[in-house]
Design a protein around this motif. Structure first.
Motif: not given
Length: 317
Positions: A251-264
């Protein structure tokens, strides 16, 4: 030698001051490597292992290599084939395993292709250029399994990973090969893997557990400050252990992962975890076998005059 002297002096000064040694790593902070680096620094895995990690953002791999060669960085991330080539040319670089993540050749969900020969006459998008390692392994696999000249019987479009990704999503390729994290996003968007690089490597008798990417350090660091080199390896393993087992750590990394959806987001987590190499020393016999395949297809453009694996390429814990 001058760079090694500067680093030694820096460590000596830190020791006299009672401070931890600082390891400067040059990397593109928008890349996947930074997920591990962020995990290391946010959880104190660097200081717990006797050094302080300092991350410098660069434009990409070539810029990182220039920083490393010029003494502006102590660590970069690259593949071991590059390290082996540098050692063969007299540069004392050493590879500490980071990731074995590889991708696949993806086709549109509507594609009728079931094997690589079904792509005859198609256009294939490839990130990484004509000597991309995944492309070379898939070419060798196609020839070995089917007697199919993948390069000669298809047309190729080489481009930057984001461009290949978007063009593949638009359905303009018969197939696409991209860096693993773009591949994970492509699969989350509905494309399917026709054949994975791991499957191809196994069919060729290669060891898919051979790590491709790693931290690159000067040999002088291992000789003069083995505790610092060991600390980097241990911090990396600690970060991997956390990310492999704790969903909340992502969760701490999610902002930098550029995932556009939960599936990504979930596909990227799964891809990273799949790419974690086994602990321990690299199987040099397996690496030498992979080198032979790369040299055969990639030639001098990829490996220069390298014919055999130079001694000392891989860090031994």
């Amino acid at each position: 030698m001058f760079k090694s002297l500067l680093f030694a002096l820096s460590l000596a000064t830190s020791a006299q001051a009672g401070d931890l040694a600082t390891l400067r790593i040059a990397t593109q902070v928008s890349g996947t490597v930074n997920w591990e680096l962020t995990t290391i620094t946010q959880n104190g895995f660097d200081t717990a292992n006797g050094f302080r990690l300092e991350v410098a953002d660069v434009a990409g791999g070539p810029a990182a290599q220039i920083a490393f060669e010029g003494g502006a960085a102590d660590v970069i991330v690259s593949d071991w084939l590059w390290v082996a080539r540098q050692r063969a040319e007299g540069r004392d670089y050493v590879f500490i395993p980071y990731s074995k993540a590889v991708g696949a050749l993806y086709v549109p969900a509507t594609s009728t292709a079931q094997t690589l020969p079904d792509l005859k006459g198609s256009q294939i998008g490839i990130a990484g250029g004509p000597v991309d390692k995944s492309w070379l392994i898939l070419r060798a696999y196609a020839q070995s399994q089917y007697g199919f000249d993948l390069a000669g019987q298809t047309s190729q479009v080489f481009g930057a990973p984001p461009l290949i990704y978007q063009t593949a999503l638009d359905g303009q390729f018969g197939g696409a090969i991209n860096f693993w994290h773009f591949g994970a996003k492509m699969q989350a968007a509905g494309l399917r893997p026709l054949v994975t690089v791991q499957e191809a490597a196994l069919a060729l008798g290669l060891n898919p557990d051979t790590p491709l990417l790693g931290y690159v350090v000067q040999g002088a660091l291992l000789r003069d400050h083995p505790d610092v080199a060991a600390g980097l390896a241990k911090a990396s393993r600690a970060a991997k252990a956390l990310l492999a087992s704790d969903d909340a750590a992502w969760q701490a990394l999610r902002p930098q992962m550029n995932a556009k959806s939960e599936a990504e987001f979930q596909a990227l987590i799964a891809g990273f975890r799949q790419g974690i190499p086994s602990a321990g020393a690299v199987d040099e016999a397996a690496a030498a076998k992979l080198l032979a395949v790369m040299a055969d297809l990639g030639g001098a453009e990829l490996v220069g005059n390298l014919k055999t694996l130079p001694a000392g390429t891989f860090y031994t814990p």
